[in-house]
Design an enzyme around this catalytic site. Structure first.
Site, PDB file in Angstrom:
ATOM      1  N   LYS A  85      31.824  86.079  46.184  1.00 52.47           N
ATOM      2  CA  LYS A  85      31.374  84.695  46.353  1.00 52.47           C
ATOM      3  C   LYS A  85      31.879  84.226  47.710  1.00 52.47           C
ATOM      4  CE  LYS A  85      32.548  80.734  46.479  1.00 52.47           C
ATOM      5  NZ  LYS A  85      31.818  80.004  47.487  1.00 52.47           N
TER       6      LYS A  85
ATOM      7  N   GLU B 108      45.505  85.447  49.618  1.00 46.28           N
ATOM      8  CA  GLU B 108      45.799  85.326  51.055  1.00 46.28           C
ATOM      9  C   GLU B 108      45.558  83.865  51.390  1.00 46.28           C
ATOM     10  OE1 GLU B 108      46.821  87.764  52.926  1.00 46.28           O
ATOM     11  OE2 GLU B 108      46.226  89.595  51.880  1.00 46.28           O
TER      12      GLU B 108
ATOM     13  N   CYS C 131      43.994  81.898  59.940  1.00 46.53           N
ATOM     14  CA  CYS C 131      45.198  81.703  59.132  1.00 46.53           C
ATOM     15  C   CYS C 131      46.445  82.200  59.863  1.00 46.53           C
ATOM     16  CB  CYS C 131      45.047  82.435  57.812  1.00 46.53           C
ATOM     17  SG  CYS C 131      44.604  84.148  58.073  1.00 46.53           S
TER      18      CYS C 131
ATOM     19  N   GLU D  85      49.318  73.073  58.798  1.00 46.82           N
ATOM     20  CA  GLU D  85      48.388  73.957  59.498  1.00 46.82           C
ATOM     21  C   GLU D  85      47.288  73.100  60.148  1.00 46.82           C
ATOM     22  OE1 GLU D  85      46.052  76.320  56.742  1.00 46.82           O
ATOM     23  OE2 GLU D  85      46.119  78.040  58.083  1.00 46.82           O
TER      24      GLU D  85
HETATM   25  P1  NAP Z   1      39.024  76.927  50.701  1.00 44.10           P
HETATM   26  O1  NAP Z   1      38.473  75.568  50.664  1.00 44.10           O
HETATM   27  O2  NAP Z   1      40.151  77.264  49.816  1.00 44.10           O
HETATM   28  O3  NAP Z   1      37.771  77.883  50.434  1.00 44.10           O
HETATM   29  C1  NAP Z   1      37.897  79.265  50.343  1.00 44.10           C
HETATM   30  C2  NAP Z   1      36.942  79.789  49.281  1.00 44.10           C
HETATM   31  O4  NAP Z   1      37.293  79.230  48.021  1.00 44.10           O
HETATM   32  C3  NAP Z   1      35.485  79.425  49.533  1.00 44.10           C
HETATM   33  O5  NAP Z   1      34.659  80.470  49.097  1.00 44.10           O
HETATM   34  C4  NAP Z   1      35.300  78.208  48.642  1.00 44.10           C
HETATM   35  O6  NAP Z   1      33.977  78.003  48.231  1.00 44.10           O
HETATM   36  C5  NAP Z   1      36.153  78.585  47.447  1.00 44.10           C
HETATM   37  N1  NAP Z   1      36.564  77.445  46.638  1.00 44.10           N
HETATM   38  C6  NAP Z   1      36.612  76.136  46.985  1.00 44.10           C
HETATM   39  N2  NAP Z   1      37.032  75.394  45.943  1.00 44.10           N
HETATM   40  C7  NAP Z   1      37.249  76.241  44.925  1.00 44.10           C
HETATM   41  C8  NAP Z   1      37.688  76.073  43.582  1.00 44.10           C
HETATM   42  N3  NAP Z   1      37.992  74.882  43.092  1.00 44.10           N
HETATM   43  N4  NAP Z   1      37.808  77.171  42.805  1.00 44.10           N
HETATM   44  C9  NAP Z   1      37.522  78.387  43.282  1.00 44.10           C
HETATM   45  N5  NAP Z   1      37.075  78.610  44.556  1.00 44.10           N
HETATM   46  C10 NAP Z   1      36.960  77.548  45.364  1.00 44.10           C
HETATM   47  O7  NAP Z   1      39.511  77.342  52.147  1.00 44.10           O
HETATM   48  P2  NAP Z   1      38.733  77.184  53.523  1.00 44.10           P
HETATM   49  O8  NAP Z   1      38.900  75.807  54.012  1.00 44.10           O
HETATM   50  O9  NAP Z   1      37.348  77.697  53.415  1.00 44.10           O
HETATM   51  O10 NAP Z   1      39.511  78.232  54.443  1.00 44.10           O
HETATM   52  C11 NAP Z   1      40.590  77.871  55.209  1.00 44.10           C
HETATM   53  C12 NAP Z   1      41.903  78.269  54.585  1.00 44.10           C
HETATM   54  O11 NAP Z   1      41.909  79.665  54.324  1.00 44.10           O
HETATM   55  C13 NAP Z   1      43.064  78.011  55.501  1.00 44.10           C
HETATM   56  O12 NAP Z   1      44.136  77.436  54.819  1.00 44.10           O
HETATM   57  C14 NAP Z   1      43.439  79.402  55.986  1.00 44.10           C
HETATM   58  O13 NAP Z   1      44.755  79.534  56.409  1.00 44.10           O
HETATM   59  C15 NAP Z   1      43.118  80.234  54.812  1.00 44.10           C
HETATM   60  N6  NAP Z   1      42.898  81.616  55.217  1.00 44.10           N
HETATM   61  C16 NAP Z   1      43.851  82.526  54.863  1.00 44.10           C
HETATM   62  C17 NAP Z   1      43.713  83.829  55.272  1.00 44.10           C
HETATM   63  C18 NAP Z   1      44.758  84.838  54.892  1.00 44.10           C
HETATM   64  O14 NAP Z   1      44.480  86.003  55.010  1.00 44.10           O
HETATM   65  N7  NAP Z   1      45.918  84.431  54.427  1.00 44.10           N
HETATM   66  C19 NAP Z   1      42.608  84.226  56.008  1.00 44.10           C
HETATM   67  C20 NAP Z   1      41.654  83.273  56.352  1.00 44.10           C
HETATM   68  C21 NAP Z   1      41.823  81.952  55.931  1.00 44.10           C
HETATM   69  P3  NAP Z   1      33.045  76.902  48.950  1.00 44.10           P
HETATM   70  O15 NAP Z   1      32.928  77.320  50.366  1.00 44.10           O
HETATM   71  O16 NAP Z   1      31.786  77.006  48.183  1.00 44.10           O
HETATM   72  O17 NAP Z   1      33.742  75.585  48.797  1.00 44.10           O
END
Ligand code: NAP
Length: 475
Positions: free
Chosen positions: A171, A246, A280, A378
């Site tokens: 997804k 992650e 990240c 962040e």
């Molecule tokens: P996010 O809002 O957590 O979204 C990530 C994924 O989770 C998307 O596919 C999103 O779907 C889904 N999602 C959203 N709400 C959800 C829920 N309630 N239940 C289950 N899944 C849900 O994060 P983001 O803003 O896209 O990404 C940025 C974050 O990712 C930053 O904090 C960054 O540091 C972190 N990141 C970490 C790494 C690592 O390797 N540690 C790598 C890259 C990014 P939708 O898009 O449909 O909302």
């Protein structure tokens, strides 16, 4: 190019409600994708579950061959995939090309690791006793990925899952579903049997709720925000479902007096501005020792002033778009908060937000202190806040003073300083004079609230394997 769901070897979902996909660099509509919900998610779990028994019986060589073919196709279509990624994500074409190569490297690495899943024999309790350790695929696995690396965050889950003999459902982020569809198209082209890989776009919580509720899904691998990661931990409790997480980062970058200035400036700029700072592992907090503070700041500011944010499709731009309005506002809030509290803008400090396109110019803030928001959260954008420090102990304390523990950076030419500091840093990844520490052969992952589990390296495939032992009495 397909823009549908992929379930049990078929592209489907065109009759479902559609979600718009826009270009963050122009605000233009580029495509629509189906909004899958509970029903489609259940079909995907059925497909992955039905495909499992045959897939896990395939030989490691066969699975390796499929992955190698997806790798070959991805490298062959590198330019096309990079363009698609820039269109939906807004990053520069150079960043997109680099990501495609990085994403493909996981397919290459795990095509080999598939063949190295060894069990072991342990001497038994007495002469007539044997203990055999077996490594077996976990089963159906599901992945949830973010928008900032639309290809690599998928391949580093898909490749080890398939290599281990697991079936897979992805997804992707709603902002960047097209690159994911392209990757799945390559899997189809490579002849991966139906049901082994499946793709769902749509309502995040509806889809992921099925993953968490259905006991046939044995593992969920998530990359994204710490906030959603914590929700998944709670949801996983009912079935003690295995998770890899992650999550967010808040990387410190330490520059010591004895750093090689050229190297530090060059690598720090990459650690900060690669992917427009929307990474990240992006350096979020710069700590520079007093003796080198002026020289480093002057050189770094000079470099940053030569950089420009704009449409990622145009070669003249070094930094692409901010993903959306929320992302833009967070960056600006961090900058304004720092200015209000006495920081100086040494470069950038402005952005533009109009017609659904968001850009923030590469920015350097000096005179920053620990109580400013930007040193506590962040930013996920192209802003480098610089704070000074006096001693090694102070630098370590500042760096570790965060609930996050993903990446960190150290610049020093002194082996003893580097060894002490890298050992003291509470982060899963440390770049020593290295602004891009990620690599398919390394076990990437975080400590503390940055999550658990590792992706890449020999550890990466372990995440998709169960360990079982057979104690045998042969007397
Ligand atoms: P996010 O809002 O957590 O979204 C990530 C994924 O989770 C998307 O596919 C999103 O779907 C889904 N999602 C959203 N709400 C959800 C829920 N309630 N239940 C289950 N899944 C849900 O994060 P983001 O803003 O896209 O990404 C940025 C974050 O990712 C930053 O904090 C960054 O540091 C972190 N990141 C970490 C790494 C690592 O390797 N540690 C790598 C890259 C990014 P939708 O898009 O449909 O909302």
């Amino acid at each position: 190019m397909k823009n549908e769901l992929y379930v049990n070897g078929s592209w489907t979902g065109s009759s479902l409600e559609q979600i718009n996909v826009t270009n963050p660099g122009t605000g233009a509509l580029i495509s629509t994708v189906p909004k899958a919900g509970k029903k489609e998610a259940e079909s995907a779990v059925d497909a992955a579950s039905d495909a499992l028994s045959d897939w896990k019986q395939t030989s490691a060589q066969e699975r390796s061959g499929y992955l190698r073919e997806v790798y070959r196709l991805m490298m062959e279509q590198k330019e096309e995939i990079a363009e698609l990624m820039t269109l939906e994500n807004g990053k520069t074409l150079a960043d997109s090309k680099a990501e495609v190569v990085y994403a493909a490297s996981f397919l290459d690495w795990f095509a080999d690791e598939a063949k190295r899943v060894y069990g072991r024999k342990i001497p038994g309790k007495h002469a007539g006793h044997r203990i055999d350790v077996l490594k077996q695929p976990i089963g159906v696995t599901a992945a949830i990925t973010p928008w900032n690396f639309p290809a690599a965050m998928i391949t580093r889950k898909l490749a080890p899952a398939l290599a281990a003999g697991c079936t897979f459902i992805i997804k992707p982020a709603t902002a960047t579903p097209l690159t994911a569809m392209k990757i799945i198209e390559l899997c189809e082209e490579a002849g991966i049997p139906e049901g082994v890989v499946n793709l769902l776009t749509g309502s995040a919580s509806d889809i992921t709720f099925v993953f968490m509720e259905d006991s046939r899904v044995r593992k969920v691998s998530f990359t994204g925000s710490t906030e959603v990661g914590k929700m998944l931990i709670e949801q996983s409790a009912a079935q003690v479902k295995k998770l890899s997480l992650e999550l967010g980062g808040h990387a410190p970058l330490l520059v010591f007096d004895d750093a090689d200035l050229d190297k530090a400036v060059k690598e720090a700029a990459i650690a900060k501005f690669r992917n427009g700072g929307q990474s990240c592992i992006a350096a979020n907090r710069f700590y520079v020792q007093e003796g080198i503070l002026d020289a480093f700041t002057e050189r770094f500011v000079e470099k940053v002033k030569s950089m420009k944010a704009g449409d990622g499709m145009k070669e003249e731009n070094d930094i692409g778009a901010v993903i959306d309005e929320d992302g833009y506002e967070k960056i600006d809030k961090h900058v304004q908060n720092a200015i209000e509290q006495g920081a100086n803008v040494a470069a950038g400090g402005t952005g533009s937000a109009k017609d659904g396109a968001y850009f923030y110019q590469p920015t350097v803030l000096t005179g920053v202190t620990s109580d400013m928001l930007i040193m506590q959260e962040e930013t996920f954008g192209p802003v480098a806040p610089i704070q000074s420090f006096k001693t090694e102990a102070e630098a370590i304390e500042l760096a570790n003073n965060t609930p996050y523990g993903l990446a960190s950076y150290v610049f020093t030419e002194d082996a003893a300083t580097g060894t002490r500091v890298t050992e003291a840093l509470e982060f899963g990844v440390v770049g020593w004079n290295d602004g891009v520490p990620s690599a398919a052969q390394a076990p990437f992952g975080g400590l503390k609230e940055s999550g658990y589990g590792r992706e890449g390296g020999v550890e990466g495939i372990e995440e998709y394997l169960e360990t079982k032992y057979v104690a045998r009495n042969i007397e």
